[in-house]
Design an enzyme around this catalytic site. Structure first.
Site, PDB file in Angstrom:
ATOM      1  N   LYS A  99      -7.724   5.452 -19.560  1.00 50.91           N
ATOM      2  CA  LYS A  99      -7.399   6.302 -20.797  1.00 50.91           C
ATOM      3  C   LYS A  99      -6.889   5.908 -21.864  1.00 50.91           C
ATOM      4  CE  LYS A  99     -12.095   6.666 -19.633  1.00 50.91           C
ATOM      5  NZ  LYS A  99     -11.996   7.859 -17.777  1.00 50.91           N
ATOM      6  N   TYR A 137     -14.994  16.291 -16.062  1.00 51.30           N
ATOM      7  CA  TYR A 137     -16.085  14.763 -15.681  1.00 51.30           C
ATOM      8  C   TYR A 137     -17.219  15.275 -15.069  1.00 51.30           C
ATOM      9  CZ  TYR A 137     -16.431  10.227 -15.151  1.00 51.30           C
ATOM     10  OH  TYR A 137     -16.718   8.349 -14.665  1.00 51.30           O
ATOM     11  N   ARG A 154       1.225  -1.504  -0.397  1.00 46.42           N
ATOM     12  CA  ARG A 154       0.507   0.300  -0.176  1.00 46.42           C
ATOM     13  C   ARG A 154       0.769   0.879  -0.244  1.00 46.42           C
ATOM     14  NH1 ARG A 154      -1.681   1.908   4.213  1.00 46.42           N
ATOM     15  NH2 ARG A 154      -2.756  -0.042   5.585  1.00 46.42           N
ATOM     16  N   ASP A 157      -6.763  18.334 -14.580  1.00 44.85           N
ATOM     17  CA  ASP A 157      -6.925  17.010 -15.035  1.00 44.85           C
ATOM     18  C   ASP A 157      -6.414  16.859 -16.844  1.00 44.85           C
ATOM     19  OD1 ASP A 157      -7.966  14.497 -16.260  1.00 44.85           O
ATOM     20  OD2 ASP A 157      -9.896  15.080 -14.780  1.00 44.85           O
TER      21      ASP A 157
HETATM   22  C1  LIG Z   1     -11.207  13.553 -17.414  1.00 46.75           C
HETATM   23  C2  LIG Z   1     -11.271  12.420 -16.445  1.00 46.75           C
HETATM   24  N1  LIG Z   1     -11.845  12.567 -15.468  1.00 46.75           N
HETATM   25  C3  LIG Z   1     -11.083  11.390 -14.175  1.00 46.75           C
HETATM   26  C4  LIG Z   1     -11.957  10.550 -14.918  1.00 46.75           C
HETATM   27  C5  LIG Z   1     -12.536   9.572 -13.555  1.00 46.75           C
HETATM   28  O1  LIG Z   1     -11.285   8.409 -14.025  1.00 46.75           O
HETATM   29  P1  LIG Z   1     -11.231   6.914 -13.660  1.00 46.75           P
HETATM   30  O2  LIG Z   1     -12.883   6.040 -14.568  1.00 46.75           O
HETATM   31  O3  LIG Z   1     -10.649   5.777 -13.648  1.00 46.75           O
HETATM   32  O4  LIG Z   1     -11.846   6.527 -12.388  1.00 46.75           O
HETATM   33  C6  LIG Z   1     -12.037  10.322 -16.580  1.00 46.75           C
HETATM   34  C7  LIG Z   1     -13.835   8.712 -16.258  1.00 46.75           C
HETATM   35  O5  LIG Z   1     -14.162   9.586 -17.459  1.00 46.75           O
HETATM   36  C8  LIG Z   1     -12.729  11.679 -17.179  1.00 46.75           C
HETATM   37  O6  LIG Z   1     -12.954  10.698 -18.347  1.00 46.75           O
END
Ligand SMILES: Cc1ncc(COP(=O)(O)O)c(C=O)c1O
Length: 380
Positions: A195, A98, A46, A170
């Site tokens: 992604k 998101y 961890r 992000d």
């Molecule tokens: C821009 C963006 N940030 C964060 C996330 C969250 O990621 P996760 O689905 O891996 O938890 C996503 C998921 O679609 C996303 O598109």
């Protein structure tokens, strides 16, 4: 070393024990001590794990940051970063982030005493007007999900620095191959490695990159305390994906550019959102801020829900599914899928209409992709 080389060689590679060219998967929860009070560098997975460490070092170098951290999901990464704050602190976030980010902030963290303002980050004045004495964080997403709006990072960072506010970006959609937010002064970068970084739709993962020793220490503490880290096998999958990130991104955006131009000229299409089009309001900023336009294309169809549902049912090479950034093209309906956690009125306010479709353009042959879109748009 240049980006492509770092993507393949960063971190401790080949491994120190046997020289394995593929990073070994240290699928272990714990590590034997060399002596009482003396570890071999790792004690419990961890806290830290050698496979994870290679991924963390690689992402940190690709982003040009101080240290990297790998998380179980993108949301685990975000949840950890938001815990840098405390009750009473205020966050200004992009308004079309998101859906899960919005949900974490609005439906979870608000109950723990954090305050949030969601805002279209396109004007200095608009941002400055909502800054409060307790504003501690500015949360950016560019290109944004799903509308592909562009934030002028230099402008936002300038405001943040003047007011001593931490900036978090992000970088999931752009990836460090196309955009390196830390070069613009951003303090923390977060990713859903699910992604493009992984790129094959076979893992969920997240990452954070820091820029100072203080942030590094704090994120490491939170990751360990909250237990939000990624598993060794998932780290290995993301590492393997990153090795081909540069070539994949080149082809993603080449295909996306062609798809955006095809859709733009189609009579069934009302509007196309793609930063590579001259007509996109963020086109000039993106040209100076990013190394390309990315692989995501959103568009609105004419003809309401009937047309949207027909299109989504008819695609064949492209699959109807959540997520993005993989080699296979995926299409989704933000209003009922990725952004369903946003209330309807909020979706309308930010521009996520029922006619909006988001397309993650994959690496298939472009002619097959366009043929597939054509037959889905033109039912006989
Ligand atoms: C821009 C963006 N940030 C964060 C996330 C969250 O990621 P996760 O689905 O891996 O938890 C996503 C998921 O679609 C996303 O598109």
């Amino acid at each position: 070393m240049k980006f492509e080389t770092i993507a393949i060689h960063a971190g401790e590679r080949p491994d120190m024990t046997f020289g394995a060219i593929s990073v070994p998967i240290y699928q272990t929860s714990t590590f034997t001590f060399e002596d009482v009070g003396k570890t071999r560098g790792y004690d419990y997975s961890r806290t830290a794990n050698p496979t994870r460490k290679v991924l963390e070092d690689t992402i940190a170098r690709l982003e040009g940051g101080k240290a990297g951290f790998a998380f179980a999901t993108g949301m685990a990464a975000e949840a950890t970063v938001i815990h840098l704050l405390k009750a009473g602190d205020h966050v200004i976030s992009g308004d079309d982030v998101y859906g899960g980010t919005y949900r974490l902030f609005e439906n979870v963290m608000r109950d723990f005493g954090l305050e949030f303002t969601f805002l279209r980050m396109d004007s200095r004045q608009a941002i400055e007007e909502v800054i409060r004495p307790n504003t501690k964080m500015l949360w950016l997403e560019t290109p944004s999900n799903p509308l592909l709006n562009i934030v002028d990072i230099e402008m936002v960072v300038d405001i943040a620095k003047r007011h001593n506010i931490l900036t978090v970006m992000d970088n999931t959609f752009a990836t460090p191959y196309l955009l390196r937010p830390i070069e613009y002064g951003v303090d923390l970068v977060v990713h859903s490695t699910t992604k493009y970084l992984n790129g094959h739709c076979d893992v969920v993962g997240g990452a954070v990159v820091t820029t100072t020793d203080e942030l590094t220490e704090r994120v490491q503490f939170l990751l360990n305390a909250m237990g939000t880290c990624a598993s060794p096998f998932d780290c290995w999958l993301v590492l393997r994906g990153i090795e081909t990130l540069p070539v994949r991104m080149e082809r993603h955006q080449e295909n996306a550019f062609a798809v955006a131009n095809y859709l733009k000229g189609h009579p069934a299409v009302k509007r196309v959102f793609y930063p590579g089009l001259d007509s996109h309001p963020g086109h000039e900023i993106v040209k100076k801020q990013m190394k390309g336009f990315g692989g995501m294309v959103s568009f609105e169809l004419k003809g309401g829900a009937g047309a949207v549902n027909s299109f989504l049912r008819r695609v064949n090479v492209v699959s109807l599914a959540e997520s993005l950034g993989g080699v296979a093209s995926l299409v989704e309906h933000p209003a009922t899928m990725s952004h369903a956690s946003m209330p309807k009125e909020y979706q309308e306010k930010v521009g996520i209409t029922d006619e909006l479709i988001r397309l993650s353009v994959g690496l298939e042959n472009i002619d097959d992709l366009i043929d597939d879109l054509r037959q889905a748009l033109e039912p006989d």
